[in-house]
Design a protein around this motif. Structure first.
Motif, PDB file in Angstrom:
ATOM      1  N   ARG A  18       0.915  -0.916   0.568  1.00  0.00           N
ATOM      2  CA  ARG A  18      -0.197  -0.348  -0.066  1.00  0.00           C
ATOM      3  C   ARG A  18       0.924   0.969  -0.195  1.00  0.00           C
ATOM      4  NH1 ARG A  18      -2.985   0.579   5.220  1.00  0.00           N
ATOM      5  NH2 ARG A  18      -3.046  -1.537   5.213  1.00  0.00           N
ATOM      6  N   SER A  19       1.903   0.942   0.518  1.00  0.00           N
ATOM      7  CA  SER A  19       3.104   2.466   1.349  1.00  0.00           C
ATOM      8  C   SER A  19       3.473   3.193  -0.383  1.00  0.00           C
ATOM      9  CB  SER A  19       3.160   2.417   1.757  1.00  0.00           C
ATOM     10  OG  SER A  19       3.486   1.819   3.677  1.00  0.00           O
ATOM     11  N   VAL A  20       4.032   1.873  -1.121  1.00  0.00           N
ATOM     12  CA  VAL A  20       4.315   1.464  -2.075  1.00  0.00           C
ATOM     13  C   VAL A  20       3.429   2.657  -3.321  1.00  0.00           C
ATOM     14  CG1 VAL A  20       5.763   0.013  -3.852  1.00  0.00           C
ATOM     15  CG2 VAL A  20       6.303  -0.839  -1.826  1.00  0.00           C
ATOM     16  N   ASN A  30       1.280   4.076  -3.390  1.00  0.00           N
ATOM     17  CA  ASN A  30       0.557   5.806  -2.818  1.00  0.00           C
ATOM     18  C   ASN A  30       1.860   6.639  -2.864  1.00  0.00           C
ATOM     19  OD1 ASN A  30      -1.602   5.375  -1.522  1.00  0.00           O
ATOM     20  ND2 ASN A  30      -0.813   4.437   0.184  1.00  0.00           N
ATOM     21  N   LEU A  31       3.387   5.863  -2.325  1.00  0.00           N
ATOM     22  CA  LEU A  31       4.526   7.225  -2.660  1.00  0.00           C
ATOM     23  C   LEU A  31       4.195   6.667  -4.440  1.00  0.00           C
ATOM     24  CD1 LEU A  31       7.079   5.786  -0.102  1.00  0.00           C
ATOM     25  CD2 LEU A  31       6.114   7.467   0.390  1.00  0.00           C
ATOM     26  N   ILE A  32       4.023   5.550  -5.028  1.00  0.00           N
ATOM     27  CA  ILE A  32       4.436   6.137  -6.383  1.00  0.00           C
ATOM     28  C   ILE A  32       3.615   7.207  -7.152  1.00  0.00           C
ATOM     29  CG2 ILE A  32       4.286   4.576  -8.921  1.00  0.00           C
ATOM     30  CD1 ILE A  32       5.637   2.019  -7.845  1.00  0.00           C
ATOM     31  N   TYR A  33       1.996   6.730  -7.078  1.00  0.00           N
ATOM     32  CA  TYR A  33       1.188   7.442  -7.606  1.00  0.00           C
ATOM     33  C   TYR A  33       0.505   8.603  -7.007  1.00  0.00           C
ATOM     34  CZ  TYR A  33       1.371   3.687 -10.816  1.00  0.00           C
ATOM     35  OH  TYR A  33       1.966   2.471 -11.663  1.00  0.00           O
ATOM     36  N   LEU A  34       0.581   8.501  -5.439  1.00  0.00           N
ATOM     37  CA  LEU A  34       0.283  10.006  -5.070  1.00  0.00           C
ATOM     38  C   LEU A  34       1.304  10.587  -4.262  1.00  0.00           C
ATOM     39  CD1 LEU A  34      -2.425   8.012  -2.378  1.00  0.00           C
ATOM     40  CD2 LEU A  34      -3.002   9.393  -4.497  1.00  0.00           C
ATOM     41  N   GLU A  35       2.226  10.860  -4.853  1.00  0.00           N
ATOM     42  CA  GLU A  35       3.477  11.546  -4.622  1.00  0.00           C
ATOM     43  C   GLU A  35       4.254  11.589  -5.426  1.00  0.00           C
ATOM     44  OE1 GLU A  35       5.312  11.050  -0.249  1.00  0.00           O
ATOM     45  OE2 GLU A  35       2.808  10.437   0.711  1.00  0.00           O
ATOM     46  N   ASP A  43      13.715   6.006  -5.044  1.00  0.00           N
ATOM     47  CA  ASP A  43      13.472   6.707  -4.415  1.00  0.00           C
ATOM     48  C   ASP A  43      12.300   6.496  -2.706  1.00  0.00           C
ATOM     49  OD1 ASP A  43      13.225   8.855  -2.206  1.00  0.00           O
ATOM     50  OD2 ASP A  43      11.680   9.738  -3.064  1.00  0.00           O
ATOM     51  N   ILE A  44      11.520   5.224  -3.266  1.00  0.00           N
ATOM     52  CA  ILE A  44      11.281   4.500  -2.173  1.00  0.00           C
ATOM     53  C   ILE A  44      11.411   3.915  -1.752  1.00  0.00           C
ATOM     54  CG2 ILE A  44       8.882   2.884  -2.705  1.00  0.00           C
ATOM     55  CD1 ILE A  44       7.925   4.543  -4.412  1.00  0.00           C
ATOM     56  N   ALA A  45      12.321   2.372  -2.097  1.00  0.00           N
ATOM     57  CA  ALA A  45      13.642   1.317  -1.909  1.00  0.00           C
ATOM     58  C   ALA A  45      14.829   2.221  -0.754  1.00  0.00           C
ATOM     59  CB  ALA A  45      14.310   0.899  -2.884  1.00  0.00           C
ATOM     60  N   GLU A  46      15.178   3.466  -1.283  1.00  0.00           N
ATOM     61  CA  GLU A  46      16.035   3.967  -0.056  1.00  0.00           C
ATOM     62  C   GLU A  46      15.081   4.738   0.615  1.00  0.00           C
ATOM     63  OE1 GLU A  46      17.839   8.477   0.149  1.00  0.00           O
ATOM     64  OE2 GLU A  46      18.704   6.888  -1.455  1.00  0.00           O
ATOM     65  N   ARG A  47      13.899   5.180   0.915  1.00  0.00           N
ATOM     66  CA  ARG A  47      13.011   5.593   1.930  1.00  0.00           C
ATOM     67  C   ARG A  47      12.639   4.769   2.991  1.00  0.00           C
ATOM     68  NH1 ARG A  47       8.137  10.054   0.433  1.00  0.00           N
ATOM     69  NH2 ARG A  47       7.559  10.650   2.535  1.00  0.00           N
ATOM     70  N   LEU A  48      12.154   3.355   2.301  1.00  0.00           N
ATOM     71  CA  LEU A  48      11.348   2.656   3.363  1.00  0.00           C
ATOM     72  C   LEU A  48      12.015   1.252   3.331  1.00  0.00           C
ATOM     73  CD1 LEU A  48       7.520   1.775   1.097  1.00  0.00           C
ATOM     74  CD2 LEU A  48       8.242   3.722   3.079  1.00  0.00           C
ATOM     75  N   VAL A 102      10.090  -3.373  -4.042  1.00  0.00           N
ATOM     76  CA  VAL A 102      10.502  -2.772  -4.634  1.00  0.00           C
ATOM     77  C   VAL A 102       9.194  -2.513  -5.525  1.00  0.00           C
ATOM     78  CG1 VAL A 102       9.616  -0.428  -4.720  1.00  0.00           C
ATOM     79  CG2 VAL A 102      10.831  -0.777  -3.441  1.00  0.00           C
ATOM     80  N   LYS A 103       9.770  -3.051  -6.906  1.00  0.00           N
ATOM     81  CA  LYS A 103       9.362  -2.551  -8.471  1.00  0.00           C
ATOM     82  C   LYS A 103       8.664  -4.545  -8.059  1.00  0.00           C
ATOM     83  CE  LYS A 103      13.109  -1.791 -10.072  1.00  0.00           C
ATOM     84  NZ  LYS A 103      14.248  -1.903 -11.874  1.00  0.00           N
ATOM     85  N   SER A 104       8.586  -5.510  -7.096  1.00  0.00           N
ATOM     86  CA  SER A 104       7.913  -6.572  -6.901  1.00  0.00           C
ATOM     87  C   SER A 104       6.551  -6.612  -6.129  1.00  0.00           C
ATOM     88  CB  SER A 104       8.179  -8.021  -6.115  1.00  0.00           C
ATOM     89  OG  SER A 104       9.437  -8.308  -6.540  1.00  0.00           O
ATOM     90  N   HIS A 105       6.476  -5.535  -5.364  1.00  0.00           N
ATOM     91  CA  HIS A 105       5.713  -4.953  -4.764  1.00  0.00           C
ATOM     92  C   HIS A 105       4.775  -3.849  -5.429  1.00  0.00           C
ATOM     93  CE1 HIS A 105       5.645  -6.090  -0.882  1.00  0.00           C
ATOM     94  NE2 HIS A 105       6.890  -5.378  -0.639  1.00  0.00           N
ATOM     95  N   VAL A 106       5.342  -3.301  -6.769  1.00  0.00           N
ATOM     96  CA  VAL A 106       4.517  -2.781  -7.697  1.00  0.00           C
ATOM     97  C   VAL A 106       3.387  -3.289  -8.705  1.00  0.00           C
ATOM     98  CG1 VAL A 106       5.169  -0.398 -10.014  1.00  0.00           C
ATOM     99  CG2 VAL A 106       5.979  -0.373  -7.514  1.00  0.00           C
TER     100      VAL A 106
END
Length: 194
Positions: free
Chosen positions: A143-145, A147-152, A158-163, A170-174
């Motif tokens: 969910r966070s991944v 949200n970060l991609i599409y809402l932010e 960046d998401i990999a580093e942030r989380l 991250v790519k698998s979660h997407v």
């Protein structure tokens, strides 16, 4: 409860409603009443009007239960379809009242209101509400991944580093999250009247 159990429960609920069970209607109201209220309130901008729409939707669902074709995804999509029609009816009613007032010489000031087709506005609100609800159903961190991609508008790096997750994760979660959303949203985009 697993996704499979939920699907079976929804199918059984749809079959019971189509068969005339008032208990099934009550359960539908409990499960999807808040979604219907959210769609109507965001579309109409009035909680009072939205509450009226909720009542109309479930009365219509009861009266037209014979048109419901039970399947694992039909029930929520069918209710959303009824909601769209009731909201569109409310816009038409408002438009008629506005036209009457204008013909009578009244000047109506509608500050800030967009001059778009009401049905388009309803569809856009429904899409946003349904997407938000579907995103909220995803497990963490998926969910966070998303949200970060599409809402932010964040990059996967960046998401990999942030989380603090590997980039491949991250790519698998997407990918998995998008596949899940596609399945969940397919029931809403299918025309429930067909």
């Amino acid at each position: 409860m697993t996704e499979m159990d939920t699907s079976r429960g929804t199918l059984a609920l749809a079959e019971a409603l189509a068969g005339g069970s008032s208990d099934a209607l009550s359960e539908c109201y409990r499960l999807w009443g808040p979604l219907v209220l959210g769609i109507a309130a965001r579309s109409l901008g009035s909680r009072v009007d939205a509450e009226d729409i909720v009542q109309q939707v479930f009365v219509s669902a009861w009266r037209s239960r014979g048109t419901l074709r039970p399947s694992q995804s039909a029930l929520p999509a069918w209710l959303i379809g009824i909601t769209r029609r009731r909201v569109a009816d409310e816009y038409a009613r408002r438009s008629r009242e506005s036209a009457k007032a204008t013909r009578a010489g009244s000047v109506l000031a509608v500050a800030g209101e967009e001059h778009t087709d009401p049905v388009d506005r309803v569809d856009a609100v429904v899409d946003r509400v349904v997407l938000r609800d579907a995103l909220d159903q995803l497990p963490e961190p998926r969910r966070s991944v998303l949200n970060l991609i599409y809402l932010e508008d964040r990059t996967q790096e960046d998401i990999a580093e942030r989380l603090d997750l590997p980039l491949g994760t991250v790519k698998s979660h997407v990918r998995r999250g998008l596949l899940h959303l596609r399945r969940e949203l397919r029931e809403v985009t299918d025309d429930p009247r067909s």
